[in-house]
Design an enzyme around this catalytic site. Structure first.
Site, PDB file in Angstrom:
ATOM      1  N   TYR A 125      49.722  40.617  33.010  1.00 44.06           N
ATOM      2  CA  TYR A 125      49.260  42.123  31.964  1.00 44.06           C
ATOM      3  C   TYR A 125      49.466  43.387  32.428  1.00 44.06           C
ATOM      4  CZ  TYR A 125      46.171  45.545  29.740  1.00 44.06           C
ATOM      5  OH  TYR A 125      45.364  46.945  28.856  1.00 44.06           O
ATOM      6  N   ARG A 179      46.572  38.564  37.796  1.00 44.99           N
ATOM      7  CA  ARG A 179      47.260  40.038  36.022  1.00 44.99           C
ATOM      8  C   ARG A 179      48.253  40.571  36.249  1.00 44.99           C
ATOM      9  NH1 ARG A 179      41.019  41.866  37.800  1.00 44.99           N
ATOM     10  NH2 ARG A 179      41.591  44.132  36.434  1.00 44.99           N
ATOM     11  N   GLY A 214      29.235  43.302  43.885  1.00 46.93           N
ATOM     12  CA  GLY A 214      29.887  44.462  43.304  1.00 46.93           C
ATOM     13  C   GLY A 214      29.912  45.640  44.024  1.00 46.93           C
ATOM     14  N   ARG A 257      38.346  52.512  41.336  1.00 40.70           N
ATOM     15  CA  ARG A 257      39.375  53.006  39.940  1.00 40.70           C
ATOM     16  C   ARG A 257      38.628  54.159  39.228  1.00 40.70           C
ATOM     17  NH1 ARG A 257      40.683  49.054  35.907  1.00 40.70           N
ATOM     18  NH2 ARG A 257      42.025  48.323  37.041  1.00 40.70           N
ATOM     19  N   ARG A 287      34.558  51.189  38.741  1.00 39.74           N
ATOM     20  CA  ARG A 287      34.856  51.792  37.466  1.00 39.74           C
ATOM     21  C   ARG A 287      34.816  52.731  36.785  1.00 39.74           C
ATOM     22  NH1 ARG A 287      37.509  47.649  39.172  1.00 39.74           N
ATOM     23  NH2 ARG A 287      38.282  45.718  39.134  1.00 39.74           N
ATOM     24  N   GLN A 313      32.641  47.361  44.252  1.00 37.04           N
ATOM     25  CA  GLN A 313      33.713  48.107  43.255  1.00 37.04           C
ATOM     26  C   GLN A 313      33.361  48.799  42.285  1.00 37.04           C
ATOM     27  OE1 GLN A 313      32.552  44.972  43.001  1.00 37.04           O
ATOM     28  NE2 GLN A 313      33.358  43.793  41.040  1.00 37.04           N
TER      29      GLN A 313
HETATM   30  N1  UDP Z   1      32.540  41.447  36.462  1.00 33.96           N
HETATM   31  C1  UDP Z   1      31.356  41.314  36.627  1.00 33.96           C
HETATM   32  N2  UDP Z   1      30.732  40.893  36.505  1.00 33.96           N
HETATM   33  C2  UDP Z   1      31.568  39.989  34.718  1.00 33.96           C
HETATM   34  C3  UDP Z   1      32.495  40.661  34.539  1.00 33.96           C
HETATM   35  C4  UDP Z   1      33.367  41.360  35.067  1.00 33.96           C
HETATM   36  O1  UDP Z   1      31.236  42.130  38.041  1.00 33.96           O
HETATM   37  O2  UDP Z   1      30.539  39.667  34.795  1.00 33.96           O
HETATM   38  C5  UDP Z   1      33.620  43.209  37.184  1.00 33.96           C
HETATM   39  C6  UDP Z   1      35.204  42.749  37.608  1.00 33.96           C
HETATM   40  O3  UDP Z   1      34.853  41.741  38.504  1.00 33.96           O
HETATM   41  C7  UDP Z   1      35.661  43.942  38.100  1.00 33.96           C
HETATM   42  C8  UDP Z   1      34.767  44.824  37.331  1.00 33.96           C
HETATM   43  O4  UDP Z   1      33.506  44.171  36.908  1.00 33.96           O
HETATM   44  O5  UDP Z   1      35.212  44.288  39.547  1.00 33.96           O
HETATM   45  C9  UDP Z   1      35.245  45.085  35.984  1.00 33.96           C
HETATM   46  O6  UDP Z   1      35.963  44.363  35.456  1.00 33.96           O
HETATM   47  P1  UDP Z   1      36.246  44.291  33.947  1.00 33.96           P
HETATM   48  O7  UDP Z   1      37.140  42.615  33.501  1.00 33.96           O
HETATM   49  O8  UDP Z   1      35.364  45.399  33.187  1.00 33.96           O
HETATM   50  O9  UDP Z   1      37.275  44.981  33.469  1.00 33.96           O
HETATM   51  P2  UDP Z   1      38.858  45.654  34.799  1.00 33.96           P
HETATM   52  O10 UDP Z   1      38.784  47.052  35.091  1.00 33.96           O
HETATM   53  O11 UDP Z   1      38.361  45.407  36.259  1.00 33.96           O
HETATM   54  O12 UDP Z   1      40.242  45.364  34.916  1.00 33.96           O
END
Ligand code: UDP
Length: 312
Positions: free
Chosen positions: A147, A144, A209, A277, A213, A211
């Protein structure tokens, strides 16, 4: 003559919504995109508009725009983890060389520039929620990093132009955002889960799952960016919705909205995937009198309408 704004990444998810907003506010809009991850269909409706122009150009190469410019919004970049993992060098270039070119253009035109930064500059955060004074926890050499470090460099060079050249600059740190015009195949959790649910395929939750956001509807984000651009505040500002959920919960909510019988399966967690996050938006509230208005569910229903239109 109305004010003129250059929007890079104009054909992308956020860029196209910004084009709509600025046209709606009466600005003359110059859209620029190299169409690497952007989709021209997102702005096709603007082409007949007399105040809209489009340049097919890669901003990591020298950028020239004839005529005056009052504002520049730099939104060009691959932005989803699978996109920037596929295009690591382009991602680094657009955040670094691209930003440098646009700062130079802003100086030449005496324009104010707003750059799109990200919650990714906080990496896998060790403080929670994240406020703008937190310096972050980023692995520069992890996948990552291409980015995260491009965006960190972007912030650094933008502040340098502000401090050294007295350029008018704004930095928005964007947290997870969703809405119409997201690509169903961009790999991000929200569109991926909708896509899977709509096709009756398994929902792929990475890790257990747990984690988290915090998802912001695109109209709220655009409003925050608009206010920040017109403010006189040069330090970074978080814009996002603090309503935090686990990815497991997100999958369940999407199953409910789509009434899908897909089942949830669990796959490996990607390397350096942030565990939590959530934006601290005290600064945006105080300085911009901004806070999100859309509930996640409301935004997801609007997004679902769009996803159905493009899929079926
Ligand atoms: N994620 C998931 N399944 C997917 C895509 C993403 O469980 O098919 C998880 C990913 O590992 C992360 C979260 O969902 O923990 C958000 O991922 P995303 O790619 O949407 O954006 P990020 O916030 O990580 O940039």
């Amino acid at each position: 003559m109305s004010q003129r704004v250059l929007i890079t990444g104009a054909a992308g998810f956020l860029g196209s919504h910004l084009c709509d907003r600025f046209i709606g506010e009466g600005f003359r809009v110059v859209g620029m995109d190299n169409l690497l991850t952007g989709n021209i269909h997102n702005i096709e409706h603007l082409f007949p508009h007399p105040k809209f122009e489009f340049y097919h150009h890669d901003v990591s190469k020298f950028v020239h725009v004839a005529g005056d410019l009052d504002y520049i919004l730099h939104f060009a970049s691959p932005a989803s983890p699978i996109d920037y993992l596929k295009m690591p060098i382009q991602t680094l270039k657009v955040g670094s060389l691209g930003t440098h070119n646009l700062l130079g253009l802003a100086r030449a035109k005496s324009a104010r520039i707003l750059v799109a930064s990200t919650s990714e500059i906080y990496g896998d955060p060790l403080i929670h929620p994240q406020n703008e004074d937190y310096w972050g926890n980023v692995n520069p050499v992890g996948p990552r990093g291409v980015y995260d470090e491009a965006k960190r460099f972007q912030e650094a060079i933008t502040m340098a132009y502000h401090n050294f050249h007295g350029l008018e600059t704004r930095i928005v740190r964007i947290f997870n955002t969703f809405g119409p015009r997201m690509r169903l195949d961009d790999g991000r959790a929200l569109p991926a889960f909708f896509h899977q649910a709509m096709l009756g395929k398994d929902i792929t939750v990475f890790g257990d799952g747990a984690q988290t956001r915090s998802f912001c509807y695109v109209d709220d984000l655009v409003e925050g960016i608009y206010r920040l651009l017109l403010s006189d505040y040069a330090s970074p500002v978080n814009i996002g919705n603090p309503d935090e959920i686990t990815i497991q919960q997100l999958a369940e909510e999407i199953l409910e909205i789509t009434q899908s019988s897909s089942k949830i399966i669990y796959k490996n967690l990607p390397i350096d995937d942030p565990k939590v996050r959530q934006p601290d938006i005290s600064r945006a509230k105080e300085i911009l009198q901004w806070q999100p208005k859309f509930q996640r569910k409301e935004g997801m229903i609007l997004s679902y309408e769009y996803f159905k239109k493009i899929l079926f």
